[in-house]
Design a protein around this motif. Structure first.
Motif, PDB file in Angstrom:
ATOM      1  N   GLN A   1     -15.879 -48.440  37.119  1.00 21.01           N
ATOM      2  CA  GLN A   1     -15.977 -47.194  36.356  1.00 21.01           C
ATOM      3  C   GLN A   1     -14.599 -46.765  35.867  1.00 21.01           C
ATOM      4  OE1 GLN A   1     -18.391 -44.395  38.862  1.00 21.01           O
ATOM      5  NE2 GLN A   1     -18.916 -46.305  39.897  1.00 21.01           N
ATOM      6  N   GLU A   2     -13.588 -46.917  36.719  1.00 22.07           N
ATOM      7  CA  GLU A   2     -12.238 -46.529  36.335  1.00 22.07           C
ATOM      8  C   GLU A   2     -11.700 -47.432  35.227  1.00 22.07           C
ATOM      9  OE1 GLU A   2      -8.096 -45.808  38.749  1.00 22.07           O
ATOM     10  OE2 GLU A   2      -9.863 -44.584  39.196  1.00 22.07           O
ATOM     11  N   LEU A   3     -11.990 -48.731  35.312  1.00 18.02           N
ATOM     12  CA  LEU A   3     -11.580 -49.660  34.257  1.00 18.02           C
ATOM     13  C   LEU A   3     -12.169 -49.238  32.918  1.00 18.02           C
ATOM     14  CD1 LEU A   3     -11.638 -53.557  34.524  1.00 18.02           C
ATOM     15  CD2 LEU A   3     -12.401 -52.379  32.462  1.00 18.02           C
ATOM     16  N   ALA A   4     -13.474 -48.978  32.913  1.00 19.46           N
ATOM     17  CA  ALA A   4     -14.136 -48.612  31.659  1.00 19.46           C
ATOM     18  C   ALA A   4     -13.568 -47.319  31.086  1.00 19.46           C
ATOM     19  CB  ALA A   4     -15.643 -48.488  31.889  1.00 19.46           C
ATOM     20  N   LEU A   5     -13.443 -46.303  31.930  1.00 17.09           N
ATOM     21  CA  LEU A   5     -12.962 -45.015  31.427  1.00 17.09           C
ATOM     22  C   LEU A   5     -11.537 -45.133  30.891  1.00 17.09           C
ATOM     23  CD1 LEU A   5     -13.761 -42.065  31.032  1.00 17.09           C
ATOM     24  CD2 LEU A   5     -12.714 -41.581  33.251  1.00 17.09           C
ATOM     25  N   ALA A   6     -10.710 -45.951  31.539  1.00 19.02           N
ATOM     26  CA  ALA A   6      -9.332 -46.129  31.085  1.00 19.02           C
ATOM     27  C   ALA A   6      -9.254 -46.816  29.723  1.00 19.02           C
ATOM     28  CB  ALA A   6      -8.545 -46.937  32.113  1.00 19.02           C
ATOM     29  N   ALA A   7     -10.325 -47.505  29.334  1.00 16.83           N
ATOM     30  CA  ALA A   7     -10.363 -48.165  28.032  1.00 16.83           C
ATOM     31  C   ALA A   7     -10.732 -47.215  26.898  1.00 16.83           C
ATOM     32  CB  ALA A   7     -11.365 -49.327  28.061  1.00 16.83           C
TER      33      ALA A   7
ATOM     34  N   ASP B   1     -10.602 -33.891  30.292  1.00 17.96           N
ATOM     35  CA  ASP B   1      -9.373 -34.580  29.891  1.00 17.96           C
ATOM     36  C   ASP B   1      -9.316 -35.904  30.647  1.00 17.96           C
ATOM     37  OD1 ASP B   1      -6.625 -35.523  30.042  1.00 17.96           O
ATOM     38  OD2 ASP B   1      -6.037 -33.600  29.163  1.00 17.96           O
ATOM     39  N   ILE B   2      -9.362 -37.039  29.926  1.00 13.22           N
ATOM     40  CA  ILE B   2      -9.444 -38.350  30.572  1.00 13.22           C
ATOM     41  C   ILE B   2      -8.246 -38.604  31.476  1.00 13.22           C
ATOM     42  CG2 ILE B   2      -9.339 -40.839  30.135  1.00 13.22           C
ATOM     43  CD1 ILE B   2     -11.305 -40.486  27.918  1.00 13.22           C
ATOM     44  N   ASP B   3      -7.054 -38.199  31.054  1.00 14.79           N
ATOM     45  CA  ASP B   3      -5.881 -38.429  31.888  1.00 14.79           C
ATOM     46  C   ASP B   3      -6.015 -37.729  33.238  1.00 14.79           C
ATOM     47  OD1 ASP B   3      -4.631 -40.013  30.030  1.00 14.79           O
ATOM     48  OD2 ASP B   3      -3.502 -38.358  29.116  1.00 14.79           O
ATOM     49  N   ILE B   4      -6.493 -36.500  33.208  1.00 14.94           N
ATOM     50  CA  ILE B   4      -6.676 -35.748  34.452  1.00 14.94           C
ATOM     51  C   ILE B   4      -7.774 -36.389  35.300  1.00 14.94           C
ATOM     52  CG2 ILE B   4      -7.428 -33.546  35.435  1.00 14.94           C
ATOM     53  CD1 ILE B   4      -6.077 -32.162  33.052  1.00 14.94           C
ATOM     54  N   VAL B   5      -8.852 -36.818  34.641  1.00 13.92           N
ATOM     55  CA  VAL B   5      -9.952 -37.471  35.356  1.00 13.92           C
ATOM     56  C   VAL B   5      -9.467 -38.727  36.068  1.00 13.92           C
ATOM     57  CG1 VAL B   5     -12.132 -38.708  35.066  1.00 13.92           C
ATOM     58  CG2 VAL B   5     -11.763 -36.556  33.854  1.00 13.92           C
TER      59      VAL B   5
ATOM     60  N   ALA C   1     -17.204 -38.205  34.969  1.00 12.49           N
ATOM     61  CA  ALA C   1     -16.918 -38.237  33.535  1.00 12.49           C
ATOM     62  C   ALA C   1     -17.916 -39.125  32.818  1.00 12.49           C
ATOM     63  CB  ALA C   1     -15.491 -38.730  33.305  1.00 12.49           C
ATOM     64  N   LEU C   2     -18.168 -40.313  33.356  1.00 12.28           N
ATOM     65  CA  LEU C   2     -19.112 -41.222  32.713  1.00 12.28           C
ATOM     66  C   LEU C   2     -20.538 -40.694  32.789  1.00 12.28           C
ATOM     67  CD1 LEU C   2     -17.603 -44.589  33.980  1.00 12.28           C
ATOM     68  CD2 LEU C   2     -17.592 -43.734  31.621  1.00 12.28           C
ATOM     69  N   GLU C   3     -20.821 -39.928  33.821  1.00 13.61           N
ATOM     70  CA  GLU C   3     -22.140 -39.296  33.929  1.00 13.61           C
ATOM     71  C   GLU C   3     -22.380 -38.353  32.750  1.00 13.61           C
ATOM     72  OE1 GLU C   3     -24.642 -37.539  37.666  1.00 13.61           O
ATOM     73  OE2 GLU C   3     -22.635 -36.701  37.342  1.00 13.61           O
TER      74      GLU C   3
END
Length: 418
Positions: free
Chosen positions: A321-327, A372-376, A385-387
């Protein structure tokens, strides 16, 4: 291509890839050439343990006298005749891990040379198959430290081996003089037998010096007794074990490539040895997607392996999940482009999701909801976030575990209408 169709393609690729590495066929193939003279006892440990044990039971039936299965919570899908199934903690061992392992040790006590232990091993076994040489609570604390400090799986297992009565070849010693026939699903890059589930039935290639170096490298807090155990050497030779490896991340990546090809994408396997921080892997895949988004081709860039997460917050999520969100920031606003990552076992970290999916709209949707993705990412809270974006991937427990696969998917642009 619509966002829905792109997501449908991602789901198809995931399902086909995982289906190709399910353990049933591998176990049946491994059993074809095995001959047993005395009693046959079964021990299965790992995330795929129940499915592997079920396949063995269907093949050998009453030829297996008794069995013990130790797997992750919610991974037992029914009873198996003459087998006792335990569900236990992962990635941190718990009392059920210890109880199930003790049952396996009791089952394999006082064996003879004519007896055979059919040992079915898969990823996750390091936590699930455990009899600690230190108090269970201390082992749990050390495991938590290892999982949060950025240590890779090999480093983690080198420490685990020396704190355990069954890891690092010690289970094989316990079973002597019986023969062990081991069938292994590999969840570690390069398939090092002594590291898969911390090698309960394999001579250990690591040394006490390695263990001490890792302890110092990460500043692991350990009792004097645990530190003394790091200096105790593990078995370097075993004469009662025969092992077959069936299933690995190589097959997972190859199957993902085949699924991509059938859907019209030109697949490129970048690596089956991905080993870095999840956030870095996501950013890298996004960069590749961004570079090739204007090529005018349908492309799929595939990376298999196992990333790590350094905990800087107390959110909810897993490495996929972290890999995907970081993309997501890297492909922001790029139509027809997605990045997704999934664990082949169907569970990503301590969550009910298998992984995560993002596309060119993910950043916009999150910002509209005040995220905010950086904060997440700093909070390690990719799950929530992905939810919000519908980006969680759910497969349920799959019965296998051969690492993760991540894909950057680029659809061919639709022809312009004049």
């Amino acid at each position: 291509m619509t966002s829905k169709k792109l997501r449908d393609h991602a789901d198809q690729i995931i399902n086909e890839a995982i289906a190709s590495v399910l353990p049933d066929t591998a176990v049946r193939r491994a059993l074809e050439n095995m001959a047993f003279s005395g009693r046959v006892l079964l021990v299965a440990a790992g995330k795929a343990a129940w499915q592997m044990a079920k396949a063995a039971s269907e093949c050998l039936g009453s030829r297996i006298e008794n069995g013990v299965v130790v797997t992750k919570y919610n991974h037992v899908k029914g009873s198996i005749a003459n087998f006792t199934c335990y569900e236990a903690g992962h990635p941190v061992p718990d009392e059920n891990s210890f109880m199930g392992t003790q049952a396996a040790l009791d089952l394999t006590t006082n064996l003879t040379k004519k007896d055979t232990v059919l040992f079915l091993l898969s990823g996750g076994g390091s936590a699930l198959f455990e009899k600690p040489l230190i108090p269970g609570t201390e082992l749990q604390e050390i495991t938590e430290q290892l999982l949060s400090c950025g240590a890779d799986i090999t480093e983690i297992n080198i420490i685990r081996k020396r704190l355990s009565a069954v890891k690092g070849g010690r289970f094989a010693l316990h079973c002597r003089p019986a023969q062990i026939e081991a069938v292994v699903l590999s969840d570690i890059l390069g398939d090092p037998l002594d590291m898969i589930a911390s090698g309960p039935a394999c001579p250990d290639s690591s040394t006490a010096e390695d263990a001490r170096r890792i302890q110092k490298k990460y500043g692991l807090k350990m009792s004097d007794h645990a530190l003394d155990l790091l200096d105790a050497e593990t078995p370097k030779a075993l004469d009662n074990v025969h092992t077959q490896i069936n299933g690995s991340v190589r097959e997972l990546c190859s199957a993902a490539a085949g699924a991509c090809r059938r859907l019209g994408y030109e697949p490129v396997i970048l690596t089956n040895c991905l080993c870095c921080q999840a956030k870095d892997a996501g950013s890298f895949l996004a960069s590749i997607a961004k570079t090739h988004a204007e090529d005018g081709k349908a492309l799929a860039f595939i990376a298999g392996g196992e990333t790590v997460v350094v905990l800087t917050g107390n959110g909810h999520g897993g490495r996929n999940q972290e890999l995907a969100l970081a993309a997501a920031p890297g492909i922001r606003g790029i139509a027809g482009t997605a990045v997704f990552s999934v664990g082949s076992d169907g569970t990503d970290g301590p969550t009910d999701a298998a992984g995560g999916y993002v596309d060119g709209d993910t950043c916009r949707i999150l910002e509209e909801q005040g995220a905010d993705i950086d904060i997440v990412l700093r909070s390690n809270d990719a799950y929530h976030a992905l939810e919000k974006t519908g980006g969680l991937i759910f497969t349920g427990p799959t019965g296998t575990n051969v690492n993760d696969v991540a894909v950057a998917l680029i659809a061919k642009p639709s022809p312009a209408i004049h």
